[in-house]
Design a protein around this motif. Structure first.
Motif, PDB file in Angstrom:
ATOM      1  N   UNK A  80       0.841  -1.196   0.000  1.00 12.42           N
ATOM      2  CA  UNK A  80       0.000   0.000   0.000  1.00 12.42           C
ATOM      3  C   UNK A  80       0.880   1.251   0.000  1.00 12.42           C
ATOM      4  N   UNK A  81       0.494   2.220  -0.819  1.00 10.70           N
ATOM      5  CA  UNK A  81       1.255   3.457  -0.898  1.00 10.70           C
ATOM      6  C   UNK A  81       2.352   3.435  -1.944  1.00 10.70           C
ATOM      7  N   UNK A  82       2.558   2.292  -2.606  1.00  7.91           N
ATOM      8  CA  UNK A  82       3.541   2.183  -3.681  1.00  7.91           C
ATOM      9  C   UNK A  82       2.811   1.972  -5.003  1.00  7.91           C
ATOM     10  N   UNK A  83       3.428   2.434  -6.074  1.00  3.60           N
ATOM     11  CA  UNK A  83       2.970   2.045  -7.406  1.00  3.60           C
ATOM     12  C   UNK A  83       3.520   0.643  -7.668  1.00  3.60           C
ATOM     13  N   UNK A  84       2.718  -0.219  -8.265  1.00  3.77           N
ATOM     14  CA  UNK A  84       3.107  -1.604  -8.525  1.00  3.77           C
ATOM     15  C   UNK A  84       2.986  -1.926 -10.002  1.00  3.77           C
ATOM     16  N   UNK A  85       3.925  -2.718 -10.506  1.00  2.88           N
ATOM     17  CA  UNK A  85       3.798  -3.287 -11.835  1.00  2.88           C
ATOM     18  C   UNK A  85       3.693  -4.788 -11.635  1.00  2.88           C
ATOM     19  N   UNK A  86       2.483  -5.330 -11.803  1.00  8.69           N
ATOM     20  CA  UNK A  86       2.208  -6.748 -11.593  1.00  8.69           C
ATOM     21  C   UNK A  86       2.341  -7.448 -12.946  1.00  8.69           C
ATOM     22  N   UNK A  87       3.220  -8.460 -13.001  1.00 11.22           N
ATOM     23  CA  UNK A  87       3.566  -9.100 -14.270  1.00 11.22           C
ATOM     24  C   UNK A  87       3.509 -10.610 -14.117  1.00 11.22           C
ATOM     25  N   UNK A  88       2.768 -11.290 -15.014  1.00 10.74           N
ATOM     26  CA  UNK A  88       2.814 -12.751 -15.014  1.00 10.74           C
ATOM     27  C   UNK A  88       4.077 -13.174 -15.775  1.00 10.74           C
ATOM     28  N   UNK A  89       4.938 -13.918 -15.084  1.00 14.06           N
ATOM     29  CA  UNK A  89       6.268 -14.228 -15.599  1.00 14.06           C
ATOM     30  C   UNK A  89       6.440 -15.718 -15.868  1.00 14.06           C
ATOM     31  N   UNK A  90       7.451 -16.034 -16.689  1.00 11.80           N
ATOM     32  CA  UNK A  90       7.781 -17.420 -17.011  1.00 11.80           C
ATOM     33  C   UNK A  90       9.269 -17.508 -17.345  1.00 11.80           C
ATOM     34  N   UNK A  91       9.875 -18.626 -16.984  1.00  7.94           N
ATOM     35  CA  UNK A  91      11.324 -18.802 -17.123  1.00  7.94           C
ATOM     36  C   UNK A  91      11.767 -19.365 -18.464  1.00  7.94           C
ATOM     37  N   UNK A  92      10.850 -19.944 -19.230  1.00  9.25           N
ATOM     38  CA  UNK A  92      11.242 -20.625 -20.470  1.00  9.25           C
ATOM     39  C   UNK A  92      10.487 -20.077 -21.682  1.00  9.25           C
ATOM     40  N   UNK A  93      10.337 -18.780 -21.721  1.00 11.75           N
ATOM     41  CA  UNK A  93       9.554 -18.097 -22.745  1.00 11.75           C
ATOM     42  C   UNK A  93      10.492 -17.239 -23.592  1.00 11.75           C
ATOM     43  N   UNK A  94      10.119 -16.998 -24.829  1.00 10.95           N
ATOM     44  CA  UNK A  94      10.886 -16.085 -25.660  1.00 10.95           C
ATOM     45  C   UNK A  94      10.931 -14.678 -25.088  1.00 10.95           C
ATOM     46  N   UNK A  95       9.975 -14.350 -24.232  1.00  9.51           N
ATOM     47  CA  UNK A  95       9.937 -13.023 -23.609  1.00  9.51           C
ATOM     48  C   UNK A  95      10.643 -12.984 -22.252  1.00  9.51           C
ATOM     49  N   UNK A  96      11.191 -14.109 -21.804  1.00  8.56           N
ATOM     50  CA  UNK A  96      11.854 -14.173 -20.500  1.00  8.56           C
ATOM     51  C   UNK A  96      12.929 -13.100 -20.319  1.00  8.56           C
ATOM     52  N   UNK A  97      13.675 -12.705 -21.367  1.00  7.29           N
ATOM     53  CA  UNK A  97      14.652 -11.626 -21.173  1.00  7.29           C
ATOM     54  C   UNK A  97      14.037 -10.312 -20.675  1.00  7.29           C
ATOM     55  N   UNK A  98      12.708 -10.193 -20.683  1.00  5.52           N
ATOM     56  CA  UNK A  98      12.084  -9.000 -20.106  1.00  5.52           C
ATOM     57  C   UNK A  98      12.383  -8.875 -18.609  1.00  5.52           C
ATOM     58  N   UNK A  99      12.805  -9.970 -17.972  1.00  7.26           N
ATOM     59  CA  UNK A  99      13.230  -9.874 -16.577  1.00  7.26           C
ATOM     60  C   UNK A  99      14.294  -8.788 -16.412  1.00  7.26           C
ATOM     61  N   UNK A 100      15.169  -8.637 -17.411  1.00  6.82           N
ATOM     62  CA  UNK A 100      16.229  -7.622 -17.324  1.00  6.82           C
ATOM     63  C   UNK A 100      15.629  -6.224 -17.196  1.00  6.82           C
ATOM     64  N   UNK A 101      14.680  -5.898 -18.062  1.00  9.15           N
ATOM     65  CA  UNK A 101      14.043  -4.588 -18.014  1.00  9.15           C
ATOM     66  C   UNK A 101      13.224  -4.395 -16.756  1.00  9.15           C
ATOM     67  N   UNK A 102      12.553  -5.455 -16.316  1.00  5.95           N
ATOM     68  CA  UNK A 102      11.774  -5.361 -15.075  1.00  5.95           C
ATOM     69  C   UNK A 102      12.690  -5.063 -13.893  1.00  5.95           C
ATOM     70  N   UNK A 103      13.839  -5.729 -13.848  1.00  6.79           N
ATOM     71  CA  UNK A 103      14.773  -5.482 -12.752  1.00  6.79           C
ATOM     72  C   UNK A 103      15.346  -4.066 -12.835  1.00  6.79           C
ATOM     73  N   UNK A 104      15.615  -3.578 -14.046  1.00  6.01           N
ATOM     74  CA  UNK A 104      16.101  -2.193 -14.171  1.00  6.01           C
ATOM     75  C   UNK A 104      15.045  -1.205 -13.682  1.00  6.01           C
TER      76      UNK A 104
END
Length: 163
Positions: A23-47
């Protein structure tokens, strides 16, 4: 009617939690997966996490195995993969279902939000992103192929950072 903050959740290690813990924070809620072509998005999410965490923001990763079985691991395997491969520091929740009859109540609420094209409804693939304001309202939805650091995402996050 309950709010997003009231929906019972569990962290990836099984600890009970709710979005109310953020509460009191902005949140970006993302459904994630480890073996997907989009998995490298973890890098941008962490940044994003690193860039905005001290300004009242957090990414919240929600593992899901509903899309071509691309998140088959155990909670421990998912945690290890995220931390060792992508240096993930943002919180992860337990693996849940985001569509269908067993859809988690969190996603029953989130999927009512429309994206920029006015489309609401089912999650289309891994890495769909929902921006939740500091007061618990869904204020943005970004489809899976939208990169976490795309200008429209960062502008939306910056507009929601607590003042």
């Amino acid at each position: 009617m309950s709010t997003l903050y009231d929906i019972p959740l569990h962290t990836i290690d099984g600890t009970p939690t709710t979005l109310g813990d953020h509460r009191g924070k902005a949140l970006l809620v993302v459904n994630v997966a480890s073996k997907c072509g989009l998995t490298p998005q973890y890098e941008g999410l962490e940044r994003l996490q690193q860039r905005y965490a001290d300004r009242g923001f957090t990414v919240l990763g929600v593992p899901c195995n509903q899309f071509a079985g691309q998140e088959p691991g155990t909670a421990e395997e998912i945690q290890t993969f995220c931390s060792t491969t992508y240096g993930v520091t943002f919180p992860l929740l337990e693996k849940i279902e985001v569509n269908g009859d067993s859809r988690h109540p969190l996603y029953s609420e989130l999927t009512q939000a429309a994206d920029g094209a006015g489309e609401a409804g089912d999650i289309t693939w891994n890495f769909e992103k929902f921006l939740v304001s500091a007061d618990g309202e869904v204020v943005g939805r970004f489809r899976p192929r939208t990169e976490p650091e795309a200008p429209e995402v960062t502008a939306a996050i910056e507009a929601q950072l607590p003042r």
